[in-house]
Design a protein around this motif. Structure first.
Motif, PDB file in Angstrom:
ATOM      1  N   ARG A  74      31.153  29.392  71.960  1.00 38.35           N
ATOM      2  CA  ARG A  74      32.576  29.251  71.657  1.00 38.35           C
ATOM      3  C   ARG A  74      33.026  27.795  71.817  1.00 38.35           C
ATOM      4  NH1 ARG A  74      32.164  33.584  69.354  1.00 38.35           N
ATOM      5  NH2 ARG A  74      32.859  35.561  70.167  1.00 38.35           N
ATOM      6  N   GLY A 104      36.249  35.920  69.274  1.00 37.84           N
ATOM      7  CA  GLY A 104      36.641  34.572  69.660  1.00 37.84           C
ATOM      8  C   GLY A 104      38.130  34.331  69.717  1.00 37.84           C
ATOM      9  N   ASP A 122      38.160  30.492  69.285  1.00 36.17           N
ATOM     10  CA  ASP A 122      37.038  29.679  69.718  1.00 36.17           C
ATOM     11  C   ASP A 122      35.777  30.242  69.072  1.00 36.17           C
ATOM     12  OD1 ASP A 122      38.930  28.408  71.244  1.00 36.17           O
ATOM     13  OD2 ASP A 122      38.080  28.950  73.186  1.00 36.17           O
ATOM     14  N   LEU A 123      35.073  29.393  68.335  1.00 38.86           N
ATOM     15  CA  LEU A 123      33.906  29.813  67.557  1.00 38.86           C
ATOM     16  C   LEU A 123      32.677  29.002  67.949  1.00 38.86           C
ATOM     17  CD1 LEU A 123      35.795  29.863  64.157  1.00 38.86           C
ATOM     18  CD2 LEU A 123      35.023  31.865  65.425  1.00 38.86           C
TER      19      LEU A 123
END
Length: 162
Positions: A74, A104, A122-123
């Protein structure tokens, strides 16, 4: 996305010591009662009573671990603005049902202004962002447009970073 409503008889009354306890916990959630008491200059039994009251009144809603974003895939922080085609109950409800379970997703806020929603997701990397945009967001019914902003650094991030 609407936060769940909870019934409260009244806004909790927080004195200076309560606020010092909360400030300490925000940065040191795993503090022992002895450490908490010392940090705010009260006895451990008083700290325990106050902390229990703050938890019962849901001023302190929980404790969590802050994870290393790279270790859990993330590390890429993305902010998205989303504009819907209209604001009917059907369109809004359909959008919110699709978004709430996104992998995410850190936050989703319904906002005022030129856009309808502000999301933080968040990736792992740019490839995951491409999948999110092309295979997920672009296919959600009722989305008129979205704008993507990739964070290049974080000056302050009290949600997911230490």
């Amino acid at each position: 996305m609407t936060a769940p409503k909870r019934a409260r008889s009244a806004q909790p009354s927080l004195d200076r010591v309560d606020r010092r306890i909360l400030d300490h916990l925000a940065g040191h959630g795993r503090s022992s009662l002895a450490d908490l008491a010392e940090a705010v200059s009260i006895s451990p039994s008083s700290a325990q009573r106050r902390l229990r009251r703050l938890e019962n009144e849901e001023v302190v809603r929980g404790y969590r671990a802050v994870l290393d974003p790279i270790a859990v895939d993330r590390g890429l922080v993305v902010h998205l603005t989303v504009t819907l085609v209209d604001h009917t109950e059907n369109t809004v409800g359909r959008f919110e049902r699709h978004i709430v379970d996104l992998a995410g997703l850190v936050s989703c806020h319904h906002v005022t202004g030129d856009v309808d929603y502000l999301l933080r997701i968040d990736l792992a990397d740019v490839e995951a962002l491409d999948v999110l945009l092309r295979r997920t967001l672009a296919r959600v019914p009722g989305v008129a447009r979205f704008t993507t902003m990739v964070a290049t650094s974080a000056l302050v991030d009290r949600v997911t970073r230490v």
